[in-house]
Design an enzyme around this catalytic site. Structure first.
Site, PDB file in Angstrom:
ATOM      1  CG  MET A   1     -21.197  16.418  64.014  1.00 41.73           C
ATOM      2  SD  MET A   1     -19.413  16.645  63.971  1.00 41.73           S
ATOM      3  CE  MET A   1     -19.233  18.383  64.366  1.00 41.73           C
ATOM      4  CB  VAL A   2     -24.615  20.407  65.804  1.00 37.15           C
ATOM      5  CG1 VAL A   2     -25.274  20.874  67.095  1.00 37.15           C
ATOM      6  CG2 VAL A   2     -23.133  20.709  65.849  1.00 37.15           C
ATOM      7  N   GLY A   3     -27.002  18.722  64.441  1.00 35.90           N
ATOM      8  CA  GLY A   3     -28.426  18.406  64.365  1.00 35.90           C
ATOM      9  C   GLY A   3     -28.693  16.943  64.695  1.00 35.90           C
ATOM     10  CB  SER A  93     -18.542  29.713  65.823  1.00 37.42           C
ATOM     11  OG  SER A  93     -17.156  29.488  65.719  1.00 37.42           O
ATOM     12  CB  SER A  94     -14.893  29.479  69.932  1.00 33.75           C
ATOM     13  OG  SER A  94     -14.313  28.689  68.920  1.00 33.75           O
ATOM     14  CB  CYS A  95     -14.383  31.918  64.881  1.00 31.86           C
ATOM     15  SG  CYS A  95     -15.905  31.996  63.966  1.00 31.86           S
ATOM     16  CE1 TYR A 122     -20.140  29.558  60.473  1.00 30.10           C
ATOM     17  CE2 TYR A 122     -18.509  29.712  62.224  1.00 30.10           C
ATOM     18  CZ  TYR A 122     -19.642  29.136  61.691  1.00 30.10           C
ATOM     19  OH  TYR A 122     -20.281  28.142  62.392  1.00 30.10           O
ATOM     20  CE  LYS A 126     -22.922  30.292  62.930  1.00 30.18           C
ATOM     21  NZ  LYS A 126     -24.270  29.680  63.040  1.00 30.18           N
ATOM     22  N   PRO A 149     -20.509  27.301  70.769  1.00 24.58           N
ATOM     23  CG  PRO A 149     -21.711  25.645  69.668  1.00 24.58           C
ATOM     24  CD  PRO A 149     -21.535  27.141  69.749  1.00 24.58           C
ATOM     25  CB  THR A 150     -15.061  24.982  71.669  1.00 24.87           C
ATOM     26  OG1 THR A 150     -13.717  25.064  71.234  1.00 24.87           O
ATOM     27  CG2 THR A 150     -15.398  23.530  72.013  1.00 24.87           C
ATOM     28  CG  HIS A 165     -14.020  22.146  61.453  1.00 26.09           C
ATOM     29  ND1 HIS A 165     -15.332  21.933  61.116  1.00 26.09           N
ATOM     30  CD2 HIS A 165     -13.897  23.478  61.651  1.00 26.09           C
ATOM     31  CE1 HIS A 165     -15.968  23.103  61.119  1.00 26.09           C
ATOM     32  NE2 HIS A 165     -15.129  24.051  61.439  1.00 26.09           N
TER      33      HIS A 165
HETATM   34  O1  GFB Z   1     -10.263  23.097  62.454  1.00 25.83           O
HETATM   35  P1  GFB Z   1      -9.705  24.186  61.600  1.00 25.83           P
HETATM   36  O2  GFB Z   1      -9.846  24.044  60.139  1.00 25.83           O
HETATM   37  O3  GFB Z   1     -10.334  25.554  62.013  1.00 25.83           O
HETATM   38  O4  GFB Z   1      -8.127  24.294  61.883  1.00 25.83           O
HETATM   39  P2  GFB Z   1     -10.029  26.816  62.967  1.00 25.83           P
HETATM   40  C1  GFB Z   1      -7.598  24.290  63.188  1.00 25.83           C
HETATM   41  C2  GFB Z   1      -6.072  24.315  63.129  1.00 25.83           C
HETATM   42  O5  GFB Z   1      -5.628  23.040  62.615  1.00 25.83           O
HETATM   43  C3  GFB Z   1      -5.458  25.369  62.225  1.00 25.83           C
HETATM   44  C4  GFB Z   1      -4.640  23.254  61.629  1.00 25.83           C
HETATM   45  O6  GFB Z   1      -4.309  25.900  62.853  1.00 25.83           O
HETATM   46  C5  GFB Z   1      -5.063  24.573  60.984  1.00 25.83           C
HETATM   47  O7  GFB Z   1      -3.983  25.154  60.269  1.00 25.83           O
HETATM   48  N1  GFB Z   1      -4.593  22.089  60.723  1.00 25.83           N
HETATM   49  C6  GFB Z   1      -3.534  21.250  60.593  1.00 25.83           C
HETATM   50  C7  GFB Z   1      -5.554  21.703  59.863  1.00 25.83           C
HETATM   51  N2  GFB Z   1      -3.770  20.333  59.660  1.00 25.83           N
HETATM   52  C8  GFB Z   1      -5.021  20.581  59.181  1.00 25.83           C
HETATM   53  C9  GFB Z   1      -5.819  19.944  58.178  1.00 25.83           C
HETATM   54  O8  GFB Z   1      -5.433  18.987  57.528  1.00 25.83           O
HETATM   55  N3  GFB Z   1      -7.072  20.462  57.980  1.00 25.83           N
HETATM   56  C10 GFB Z   1      -7.546  21.542  58.699  1.00 25.83           C
HETATM   57  N4  GFB Z   1      -8.791  21.978  58.451  1.00 25.83           N
HETATM   58  N5  GFB Z   1      -6.784  22.176  59.624  1.00 25.83           N
HETATM   59  C11 GFB Z   1     -12.427  27.326  62.189  1.00 25.83           C
HETATM   60  C12 GFB Z   1     -13.104  28.514  61.582  1.00 25.83           C
HETATM   61  O9  GFB Z   1     -11.163  27.784  62.515  1.00 25.83           O
HETATM   62  O10 GFB Z   1     -13.037  26.888  63.375  1.00 25.83           O
HETATM   63  C13 GFB Z   1     -14.562  28.373  61.548  1.00 25.83           C
HETATM   64  O11 GFB Z   1     -12.539  28.765  60.312  1.00 25.83           O
HETATM   65  C14 GFB Z   1     -15.136  27.843  62.833  1.00 25.83           C
HETATM   66  O12 GFB Z   1     -15.096  29.615  61.264  1.00 25.83           O
HETATM   67  C15 GFB Z   1     -14.387  26.639  63.340  1.00 25.83           C
HETATM   68  O13 GFB Z   1     -15.126  28.836  63.822  1.00 25.83           O
HETATM   69  C16 GFB Z   1     -14.864  26.150  64.673  1.00 25.83           C
HETATM   70  O14 GFB Z   1     -10.173  26.438  64.404  1.00 25.83           O
HETATM   71  O15 GFB Z   1      -8.750  27.496  62.630  1.00 25.83           O
END
Ligand code: GFB
Length: 298
Positions: A1-3, A93-95, A122, A126, A149-150, A165
């Site tokens: 996506m970013v590429g 990454s912001s994590c 991860y 990073k 990036p966020t 995500h």
């Molecule tokens: O985007 P996400 O998977 O990553 O989840 P993180 C963000 C929030 O959305 C969490 C909630 O609180 C999830 O519990 N959420 C609600 C969901 N419904 C859903 C769903 O259906 N799918 C997903 N995926 N989430 C990631 C890191 O963390 O962020 C990576 O694990 C990376 O390492 C990335 O840094 C940018 O923001 O929690």
């Protein structure tokens, strides 16, 4: 996506763009990366490639997230150095920041507290990437910089519900609930965590800006400067998709870090601000999903 976003953005810069797709080059293979770099000899390298995923994928495959990302960045940075690459930009990454960092998170919060357990593997990879850039800069005097990036979204995102995500997951869930005439759709966790989002095209624009104006040792946050709760995001996605049912919460799924809004001052002081608002960005992401559903469902 970013590429892909970088390719779209760099098309306006009058430079020759070299890409290394997955079929062409395995970035985990050190000798293949060295051979590719020696053959192509780029002036500038942007490390947008990584093993990425949402909260569940990070939590389920810790070895992959740590090993793959360490190998990708170490192979690329060392091969770039051996081939006299003038400038290198590493994406983190912001994590990388502590789970309970003060908000908004200043770049200096790095390594001041424990990480969020769902994505510490991860994050460690990073953080090692940032440190590699700083170490090569310190030992060899090269201009290697890092951007953090966020949470990103946009065209080319991963729509697999197990590994994606939150934004692509919510778009797909709302779309499928609408088509099925379902009474509700389900989000993971409590809906209370807050996240900051940035469209991939805005991110690419910020990265090209950094390549032009920044040569510092410290990493730079790349975000929108605003965050929202997951519940508010879900409501907005439902509006955009046109799904009018209820929102259910699956409390067996993790929330992750409660909040990770990054301080945007360093990038703003360097002369860059985001241009794509949340509603507009989500509308373009939904349009991309509708146009690429076969691919997006893989
Ligand atoms: O985007 P996400 O998977 O990553 O989840 P993180 C963000 C929030 O959305 C969490 C909630 O609180 C999830 O519990 N959420 C609600 C969901 N419904 C859903 C769903 O259906 N799918 C997903 N995926 N989430 C990631 C890191 O963390 O962020 C990576 O694990 C990376 O390492 C990335 O840094 C940018 O923001 O929690």
């Amino acid at each position: 996506m970013v590429g892909s976003a970088l390719e779209r953005r760099l098309a306006r810069e009058g430079c020759e763009i070299l890409t290394a797709g997955r079929q062409e080059l395995d970035l985990i293979d050190q000798s293949a990366v060295r051979a590719w770099m020696a053959d192509r000899r780029p002036d500038v390298v942007i490390i947008a490639a990584a093993k990425v995923g949402g909260i569940l994928a990070n939590d389920t495959y810790p070895a992959d997230f740590l090993y793959d990302n360490l190998m990708i960045e170490a192979n690329l940075i060392e091969a770039a150095f051996r081939n006299d690459v003038e400038k290198l930009l590493f994406l983190g990454s912001s994590c990388i920041y502590p789970k309970f960092a003060d908000q908004p998170i200043d770049e200096d919060a790095l390594l001041t507290g424990p990480l969020e357990p769902t994505n510490e593997w991860y994050a460690i990879a990073k953080i090692a990437g940032i440190k590699l850039c700083q170490a090569y800069r310190r030992q060899h005097g090269v201009d290697y910089i890092s951007a953090m990036p966020t949470n990103l979204y946009g065209p080319g995102d991963n729509y697999n519900l197990q590994s994606s995500h939150v934004i692509p997951a919510l778009i797909r869930k709302a779309h499928e609930a609408k088509l099925a005439g379902a009474p509700s759709m389900t989000i993971w966790g409590t809906g209370t965590p807050k996240r900051e989002f940035l469209h991939a095209d805005d991110c690419a624009d910020a990265l090209v800006h950094l390549l032009k104006v920044y040569s510092g040792n410290g990493h730079v946050n790349v975000g929108s400067g605003e965050d929202m709760t997951i519940e508010a995001l879900a409501t907005l996605v439902m509006q955009i998709v046109g799904f009018e049912g209820e929102l259910e919460k699956d409390l067996t799924k993790p929330d992750g870090t409660p909040r990770k809004l990054m301080k945007a001052d360093r990038l703003r002081d360097l002369g860059w601000t985001p241009k794509i608002g949340m509603r507009e960005g989500l509308e373009t992401a939904y349009r991309w999903f509708l146009d690429h559903q076969n691919m997006a469902k893989l």
